[in-house]
Design an enzyme around this catalytic site. Structure first.
Site, PDB file in Angstrom:
ATOM      1  N   GLU A  96      32.043  47.577  51.327  1.00  0.00           N
ATOM      2  CA  GLU A  96      31.039  47.105  50.379  1.00  0.00           C
ATOM      3  C   GLU A  96      30.702  45.638  50.603  1.00  0.00           C
ATOM      4  O   GLU A  96      31.578  44.839  50.897  1.00  0.00           O
ATOM      5  CB  GLU A  96      31.593  47.207  48.956  1.00  0.00           C
ATOM      6  CG  GLU A  96      31.987  48.592  48.587  1.00  0.00           C
ATOM      7  CD  GLU A  96      32.551  48.649  47.186  1.00  0.00           C
ATOM      8  OE1 GLU A  96      32.998  49.723  46.793  1.00  0.00           O
ATOM      9  OE2 GLU A  96      32.550  47.620  46.495  1.00  0.00           O
ATOM     10  N   CYS A 117      28.985  38.455  48.758  1.00  0.00           N
ATOM     11  CA  CYS A 117      30.409  38.720  48.573  1.00  0.00           C
ATOM     12  C   CYS A 117      30.827  39.726  49.648  1.00  0.00           C
ATOM     13  O   CYS A 117      30.314  40.847  49.685  1.00  0.00           O
ATOM     14  CB  CYS A 117      30.582  39.279  47.161  1.00  0.00           C
ATOM     15  SG  CYS A 117      32.207  39.890  46.806  1.00  0.00           S
ATOM     16  N   CYS A 124      42.964  48.168  50.337  1.00  0.00           N
ATOM     17  CA  CYS A 124      43.853  47.007  50.207  1.00  0.00           C
ATOM     18  C   CYS A 124      45.269  47.491  49.961  1.00  0.00           C
ATOM     19  O   CYS A 124      45.491  48.464  49.250  1.00  0.00           O
ATOM     20  CB  CYS A 124      43.388  46.130  49.049  1.00  0.00           C
ATOM     21  SG  CYS A 124      44.397  44.637  48.873  1.00  0.00           S
ATOM     22  N   CYS A 128      46.985  45.998  43.231  1.00  0.00           N
ATOM     23  CA  CYS A 128      46.885  45.459  41.869  1.00  0.00           C
ATOM     24  C   CYS A 128      46.468  46.603  40.951  1.00  0.00           C
ATOM     25  O   CYS A 128      45.613  47.413  41.317  1.00  0.00           O
ATOM     26  CB  CYS A 128      45.870  44.323  41.814  1.00  0.00           C
ATOM     27  SG  CYS A 128      46.308  42.980  42.916  1.00  0.00           S
ATOM     28  N   CYS A 131      42.602  47.340  40.008  1.00  0.00           N
ATOM     29  CA  CYS A 131      41.581  47.173  41.044  1.00  0.00           C
ATOM     30  C   CYS A 131      41.295  48.469  41.803  1.00  0.00           C
ATOM     31  O   CYS A 131      42.214  49.151  42.255  1.00  0.00           O
ATOM     32  CB  CYS A 131      42.040  46.081  42.010  1.00  0.00           C
ATOM     33  SG  CYS A 131      40.981  45.928  43.456  1.00  0.00           S
ATOM     34  N   CYS A 355      35.111  44.879  42.801  1.00  0.00           N
ATOM     35  CA  CYS A 355      35.736  45.138  44.074  1.00  0.00           C
ATOM     36  C   CYS A 355      36.143  46.607  44.332  1.00  0.00           C
ATOM     37  O   CYS A 355      36.949  47.168  43.630  1.00  0.00           O
ATOM     38  CB  CYS A 355      36.901  44.180  44.006  1.00  0.00           C
ATOM     39  SG  CYS A 355      38.341  44.296  44.874  1.00  0.00           S
TER      40      CYS A 355
HETATM   41  N1  SAH Z   1      42.118  40.373  47.378  1.00  0.00           N
HETATM   42  C1  SAH Z   1      41.470  39.192  46.959  1.00  0.00           C
HETATM   43  C2  SAH Z   1      39.971  39.237  47.072  1.00  0.00           C
HETATM   44  C3  SAH Z   1      39.300  40.489  46.633  1.00  0.00           C
HETATM   45  S1  SAH Z   1      39.357  40.858  44.923  1.00  0.00           S
HETATM   46  C4  SAH Z   1      41.898  38.835  45.565  1.00  0.00           C
HETATM   47  O1  SAH Z   1      42.535  39.648  44.913  1.00  0.00           O
HETATM   48  O2  SAH Z   1      41.614  37.719  45.153  1.00  0.00           O
HETATM   49  C5  SAH Z   1      38.126  39.791  44.280  1.00  0.00           C
HETATM   50  C6  SAH Z   1      38.187  39.610  42.777  1.00  0.00           C
HETATM   51  O3  SAH Z   1      37.772  40.791  42.077  1.00  0.00           O
HETATM   52  C7  SAH Z   1      39.607  39.290  42.320  1.00  0.00           C
HETATM   53  O4  SAH Z   1      39.679  38.181  41.481  1.00  0.00           O
HETATM   54  C8  SAH Z   1      39.951  40.570  41.629  1.00  0.00           C
HETATM   55  O5  SAH Z   1      40.977  40.358  40.778  1.00  0.00           O
HETATM   56  C9  SAH Z   1      38.629  40.976  40.990  1.00  0.00           C
HETATM   57  N2  SAH Z   1      38.625  42.345  40.468  1.00  0.00           N
HETATM   58  C10 SAH Z   1      39.208  43.424  40.985  1.00  0.00           C
HETATM   59  N3  SAH Z   1      39.060  44.502  40.188  1.00  0.00           N
HETATM   60  C11 SAH Z   1      38.350  44.069  39.120  1.00  0.00           C
HETATM   61  C12 SAH Z   1      37.884  44.710  37.928  1.00  0.00           C
HETATM   62  N4  SAH Z   1      38.086  45.992  37.702  1.00  0.00           N
HETATM   63  N5  SAH Z   1      37.193  43.955  37.024  1.00  0.00           N
HETATM   64  C13 SAH Z   1      36.937  42.634  37.260  1.00  0.00           C
HETATM   65  N6  SAH Z   1      37.361  41.994  38.358  1.00  0.00           N
HETATM   66  C14 SAH Z   1      38.057  42.689  39.285  1.00  0.00           C
HETATM   67 FE1  SF4 Z   2      43.777  43.899  46.792  1.00  0.00          FE
HETATM   68 FE2  SF4 Z   2      42.236  44.362  44.672  1.00  0.00          FE
HETATM   69 FE3  SF4 Z   2      44.585  43.122  44.401  1.00  0.00          FE
HETATM   70 FE4  SF4 Z   2      42.545  41.826  45.595  1.00  0.00          FE
HETATM   71  S1  SF4 Z   2      42.610  42.509  43.461  1.00  0.00           S
HETATM   72  S2  SF4 Z   2      44.703  41.961  46.294  1.00  0.00           S
HETATM   73  S3  SF4 Z   2      41.549  43.569  46.646  1.00  0.00           S
HETATM   74  S4  SF4 Z   2      44.294  45.254  45.091  1.00  0.00           S
END
Ligand code: SAH
Ligand code: SF4
Length: 371
Positions: A96, A117, A124, A128, A131, A355
């Protein structure tokens, strides 16, 4: 093993790598600069359009390389100012790329119009709990060409839309590594991309307009601090104590706050810029007053700006965004503590812009999701 496409894309090549390649094949080295100009300044769509190269060199390039490493399979325009692209790579993997036509507050950027972006990995590995990218696991790293390719693709699209020549000017103001994947787990390709974007022979794109977002890989943050280019860093904190953070971010067990925060402080010191702390607000999980006070303390110590992101719902995950009163009450505590912060406005909520969400949905529809 890094992914090796059958026919690599030229976007992965630097001035130096092209000089070496050309010399090795008996061509003159000065042709390398002409090629990088076609690739990154004029952004032509076909090798055949590189008109100042001799015919035999164009043919040599065409036999070995393609230009774009991916093809666009979907564009979704949100009702607001966000647009999401789904790009299919040579091996069928989907990634994406999001274009936000609006100043993206809170990522330490200057006021500007267009932010792209980009993704750095397919899926990944860091899992998390909130995510979508983490949900389906890690598939592979993107190559440098696949990361640069996202930037070139969107630049070309935007130039076309405004009726300009593809290479008129880079029509993008900021680039953030906040798409799928953990950029620091694909360190060489990400740093290589930044060098290429920034280089005079490359895109000539200002380093301050580039932001890497990380979930907190402390050793790589230290390494990054010693890179000479002045890009920005955003830390995805999402929890202000170890107990809360590791509940939603497994990476915190490996690199707890007492190791991560000094690494980030070192980066700030070396780069002399304000750091951004990203903090997703998740109802009843990390949005308590206690967390707001702890977050204030961390932000003040690091002289960081806090970007509060109301949680974006992901199908299949149990988390909720706090109601607006709770969001404001959390922000009020930061304000009382003199912490600079923004609450990110809704962008792209209706196209699953957080993301990894669009890919997840498309893979579910295609029935190709391997969990
Ligand atoms: N892996 C890196 C970069 C990609 S994620 C990181 O974690 O920073 C980019 C951003 O999107 C991060 O701050 C992540 O926490 C946020 N993100 C992921 N899932 C999300 C969600 N469901 N709602 C809002 N932000 C989200
Ligand atoms: Fe990976 Fe999503 Fe965590 Fe970023 S927020 S490190 S993309 S699992």
């Amino acid at each position: 093993m890094p992914f090796e496409p059958a026919q690599p894309s030229l976007y992965g090549e630097t001035l130096e790598s092209l000089q070496t390649l050309l010399k090795g094949a008996g061509f003159q080295a000065f042709r390398a600069k002409q090629i990088t100009d076609w690739l990154y300044k004029k952004r032509v769509e076909r090798i055949a359009d590189m008109t100042n190269l001799p015919q035999n060199l164009r043919q040599w390039l065409e036999e070995r390389f393609v230009l774009s490493p991916s093809k666009q399979v979907l564009v979704k325009q949100a009702s607001d100012i966000t647009e999401k692209l789904l790009l299919e790579q040579e091996d069928g993997r989907l990634i994406e790329t999001v274009l936000i036509r609006y100043p993206m507050e809170g990522v330490g950027q200057d006021a500007s119009r267009k932010t792209i972006c980009v993704s750095s990995q397919v899926g990944c590995a860091y899992g998390c709990k909130f995510c979508a990218s983490g949900l389906a696991g890690w598939k592979r790293n993107l190559t440098m060409a696949e990361i640069v390719g996202q930037f070139v693709h969107v630049s070309r699209l935007e130039a076309e839309r405004s009726g300009e020549k593809p290479g008129a000017a880079t029509p993008i103001d900021n680039i953030v590594f906040m798409g799928m994947g953990e950029p620091l787990a694909n360190y060489d390709a990400v740093v290589g991309t930044i060098r290429l974007l920034n280089a005079d022979w490359g895109m000539g794109f200002g380093a301050r307009r580039i932001t890497i977002s990380t979930s907190g890989l402390a050793p790589q943050v230290l390494k990054l601090a010693d890179e000479p280019i002045q890009f920005r860093l955003a830390l995805s904190l999402h929890g202000a104590t170890n107990a809360v953070r590791q509940q939603i971010m497994p990476v915190n067990r490996k690199y707890p706050l007492e190791e991560l925060l000094p690494a980030v402080a070192y980066f700030s010191e070396k780069h002399g810029r304000m750091l951004t702390l990203e903090y997703i607000l998740i109802d009843q999980i990390n949005d308590t007053f206690e967390q707001a006070h702890e977050l204030s303390r961390i932000a003040r110590d690091l002289h960081a700006h806090v970007n509060l992101i109301p949680y974006n719902k992901v199908e299949g995950l149990p988390w909720k965004r706090p109601n607006i009163r709770r969001q404001i009450a959390f922000g009020d505590i930061l304000k009382q503590n003199n912490v600079s912060f923004t609450i990110r406005k809704e962008k792209g909520h209706d196209i699953e812009a957080a993301c990894g969400q669009l890919r997840l949905q498309t893979e579910r529809e295609r029935g190709t999701l391997a969990v």
